[in-house]
Design a protein around this motif. Structure first.
Motif, PDB file in Angstrom:
ATOM      1  N   ARG A 193       0.830  -1.206   0.000  1.00  0.00           N
ATOM      2  CA  ARG A 193       0.000   0.000   0.000  1.00  0.00           C
ATOM      3  C   ARG A 193       0.867   1.261   0.000  1.00  0.00           C
ATOM      4  NH1 ARG A 193      -3.870   1.025   5.122  1.00  0.00           N
ATOM      5  NH2 ARG A 193      -3.634   3.280   5.149  1.00  0.00           N
ATOM      6  N   ASP A 199      -3.814   9.388   1.947  1.00  0.00           N
ATOM      7  CA  ASP A 199      -3.850   7.970   2.323  1.00  0.00           C
ATOM      8  C   ASP A 199      -5.283   7.473   2.489  1.00  0.00           C
ATOM      9  OD1 ASP A 199      -3.053   5.428   3.170  1.00  0.00           O
ATOM     10  OD2 ASP A 199      -2.864   6.044   5.260  1.00  0.00           O
ATOM     11  N   ASP A 227       0.963   4.155   1.556  1.00  0.00           N
ATOM     12  CA  ASP A 227       0.303   4.596   2.778  1.00  0.00           C
ATOM     13  C   ASP A 227       0.885   5.902   3.320  1.00  0.00           C
ATOM     14  OD1 ASP A 227       2.781   3.787   3.666  1.00  0.00           O
ATOM     15  OD2 ASP A 227       2.034   2.127   4.898  1.00  0.00           O
TER      16      ASP A 227
END
Length: 338
Positions: free
Chosen positions: A147, A190, A149
């Motif tokens: 991810r 995010d 993030d």
């Protein structure tokens, strides 16, 4: 006949010779980027392929090979990998042509007549890429877990802070309001809906094939992240420096053609897009400064000024829609981008 000195591995040569290439195939260098990877076009008569040579077999090397197969299995437009020799750090892959999106839309600093058609085709292809996200993530949980993030997003603004604000502009101290702004920006981006991200979706990584089909290269950075980030990379690309009016037109085209944004009003989507755009263009600015000043790759220095103009344009657009913006942040950014 090799036109450059290149030690092609025995395994790669064996593949070439067993697939119709003559022993005197030609080798021509192709301009690389800032990654340290080198590219060569291998040609023998009508047969042509591209050899990628890396400094080492790192995670990016392995991801490129791995992702290429997966993305092709899902019908995504990336080059086919023909042969790999890890001991030589070489990958032989499909040749996607010589024309990048940048080559096709800009000539002597002027936009070509095909710009609008090409960008709509690129956006259509990006929509296909994003639409495949759910099924692809279900098949590849490792990609879902990879991810983009808060930590990765915060790294980008730290990169911008160190290489542009401090090293390039000479700010010895960064006010607390900016640290808070960068942290909040990372949190907000995010939290945006996530899709398969290319991660470096700029004009030099988008190929326009001879049949006018669009293909993506340099995708080893792919991961799960904001659905706005790749679009921001495309439309605010400092290599192209598209007028803001055109950015808005293409954003409008994406908004009405993407299945991923249907739950948001156009105003909500535009603000979210601008937040992701701030994130992306600051990353690019950090990269241009780092690559030119630290890595001594001189060609990137000429993009610092276009990047500054791009970031100023994005920030000015953001100021018009931001519901809350600390005056300290606005004042500092105005000085930093002056």
């Amino acid at each position: 006949m090799n036109t450059v000195e290149l030690n092609i591995s025995d395994d790669i040569k064996k593949f070439l010779l067993s697939h119709g290439y003559a022993e005197d195939f030609s080798v021509t260098p192709i301009a690389g980027a800032g990654s340290g990877r080198k590219y060569y076009r291998i040609q023998s008569g009508s047969r042509v392929s591209v050899l990628q040579e890396s400094a080492k077999v790192d995670d990016d090397f392995k991801r490129f090979v791995d992702f290429s197969k997966t993305f092709r299995d899902f019908g995504l437009p990336v080059p086919r990998v023909y042969a790999v020799d890890e001991s030589a750090c070489q990958v032989l892959q499909e040749d996607m042509g010589t024309q990048t999106l940048l080559d096709d839309v800009l000539s002597d600093g002027k936009f070509s007549g095909s710009t609008r058609i090409l960008y709509q085709e690129v956006i259509d292809t990006l929509n296909k890429w994003q639409k495949a996200s759910s099924s692809l993530f279900a098949s590849r949980t490792d990609l879902w877990l990879r991810r983009f993030d808060y930590a990765a997003l915060k790294w980008e603004t730290d990169y911008f802070t160190e290489n542009y604000l401090k090293a390039h502009k000479g700010f010895a101290e960064i006010p607390d309001c900016m640290s808070h702004f960068f942290a909040t920006l990372a949190l907000v981006v995010d939290a945006q809906p996530k899709v398969l991200m290319h991660r470096d979706f700029q004009s030099q990584n988008i190929m326009v094939k001879p049949n006018s089909e669009i293909a993506f290269v340099d995708f080893q950075g792919a991961r799960r992240g904001s659905m706005y980030y790749d679009l921001a990379s495309l439309l605010w690309d400092p290599y192209v420096s598209m007028p803001v009016s055109m950015v808005k037109d293409f954003f409008d085209y994406w908004y009405h053609s993407s299945s991923k944004v249907k739950d948001f009003s156009k105003e909500e989507a535009w603000e979210a897009f601008l937040l992701a755009s701030l994130q992306r263009v600051m990353q690019a600015m950090g990269a241009y400064c780092f690559l030119s000043k630290v890595k001594k790759i001189e060609k990137f220095e000429k993009y610092i000024e276009p990047g500054r103009i791009r970031l100023k344009e994005v920030f000015n657009e953001f100021k018009q829609v931001a519901t809350v913006l600390d005056p300290c942040v606005s004042d500092f950014m105005d000085k930093a981008l002056a």
